[in-house]
Design a protein around this motif. Structure first.
Motif, short mmCIF file in Angstrom:
data_model
loop_
_atom_site.label_atom_id
_atom_site.label_comp_id
_atom_site.label_asym_id
_atom_site.label_seq_id
_atom_site.Cartn_x
_atom_site.Cartn_y
_atom_site.Cartn_z
N MET A 1 0.84 -1.17 0.00
CA MET A 1 0.00 0.00 0.00
C MET A 1 0.89 1.25 0.00
O MET A 1 1.99 1.23 0.54
N TYR A 2 0.41 2.31 -0.60
CA TYR A 2 1.17 3.56 -0.63
C TYR A 2 0.22 4.75 -0.57
O TYR A 2 -0.97 4.63 -0.86
N SER A 3 0.77 5.89 -0.20
CA SER A 3 0.03 7.15 -0.28
C SER A 3 1.01 8.25 -0.65
O SER A 3 2.21 8.17 -0.35
N LEU A 4 0.50 9.27 -1.31
CA LEU A 4 1.25 10.45 -1.72
C LEU A 4 0.55 11.69 -1.18
O LEU A 4 -0.67 11.78 -1.23
N LYS A 5 1.35 12.62 -0.68
CA LYS A 5 0.78 13.86 -0.14
C LYS A 5 1.77 14.99 -0.38
O LYS A 5 2.98 14.78 -0.29
N LYS A 6 1.26 16.17 -0.69
CA LYS A 6 2.11 17.35 -0.86
C LYS A 6 1.84 18.31 0.29
O LYS A 6 0.70 18.57 0.64
N SER A 7 2.92 18.82 0.87
CA SER A 7 2.81 19.85 1.89
C SER A 7 3.98 20.82 1.71
O SER A 7 4.61 20.81 0.65
N ILE A 17 5.65 10.44 1.10
CA ILE A 17 5.27 9.14 0.56
C ILE A 17 5.26 8.14 1.70
O ILE A 17 6.18 8.12 2.52
N ASN A 18 4.22 7.34 1.75
CA ASN A 18 4.14 6.29 2.76
C ASN A 18 3.96 4.95 2.04
O ASN A 18 3.03 4.79 1.27
N PHE A 19 4.89 4.04 2.29
CA PHE A 19 4.78 2.68 1.79
C PHE A 19 4.59 1.76 2.98
O PHE A 19 5.30 1.90 3.99
N SER A 20 3.67 0.80 2.87
CA SER A 20 3.47 -0.14 3.98
C SER A 20 3.06 -1.50 3.45
O SER A 20 2.52 -1.63 2.35
N GLY A 21 3.33 -2.51 4.27
CA GLY A 21 2.96 -3.87 3.92
C GLY A 21 3.81 -4.44 2.81
O GLY A 21 4.93 -4.01 2.56
N ALA A 22 3.24 -5.42 2.14
CA ALA A 22 3.91 -6.07 1.01
C ALA A 22 3.45 -5.36 -0.26
O ALA A 22 2.34 -5.57 -0.73
#
Length: 131
Positions: A1-7, A17-22
């Protein structure tokens, strides 16, 4: 799983960027594709903070997609990046990939177990010191 965010971090854009799990090769390819569009809304030079504290090891195909993404981030104006890790094996894998893609000199790695790791990560991004 991943997420992208701009700040923002100081005067510069910060891509989080957040990567988690397989993370499967298909999901990493999806992240790479989404990143190409996402980066169009990011002003260079920018910083990147990657949270990999819950990521499992990447297989060869997922590593290739990640390396392609790293190259895109560098070419779009990434100034510095920091990777937050919880596992030694992830840190070693990311360092090797960074050397292969040419971002190693602008990327640092910090353990989530280190005191004030967020502060130290931000200091590296803004000032290029501290890690």
């Amino acid at each position: 799983m991943y997420s992208l965010k701009k700040s923002k971090l100081g005067e510069n854009d910060l891509v989080e960027i957040n990567f988690s799990g397989a993370v499967s090769p298909d999901e990493m390819k999806k992240w790479h594709t989404e990143s190409k569009t996402f980066l169009n809304g990011v002003k260079a030079p920018f910083y990147v903070k990657v949270n990999m504290t819950e990521l499992g090891l990447l297989n060869e195909e997922a590593q290739k997609a990640l390396k392609d993404g790293q190259k895109d981030y560098l070419n779009k104006g990434m100034k510095r990046s920091v990777v937050i890790v919880a596992k030694t094996m992830i840190s070693l894998q990311m360092k090797r990939l960074a050397q292969e893609t040419g971002i190693y000199n602008t990327e640092r790695y910090i353990s989530v177990e280190e005191a004030d790791y967020q502060k130290k990560a931000d200091k590296w991004l803004t000032d290029g010191v501290g890690l």
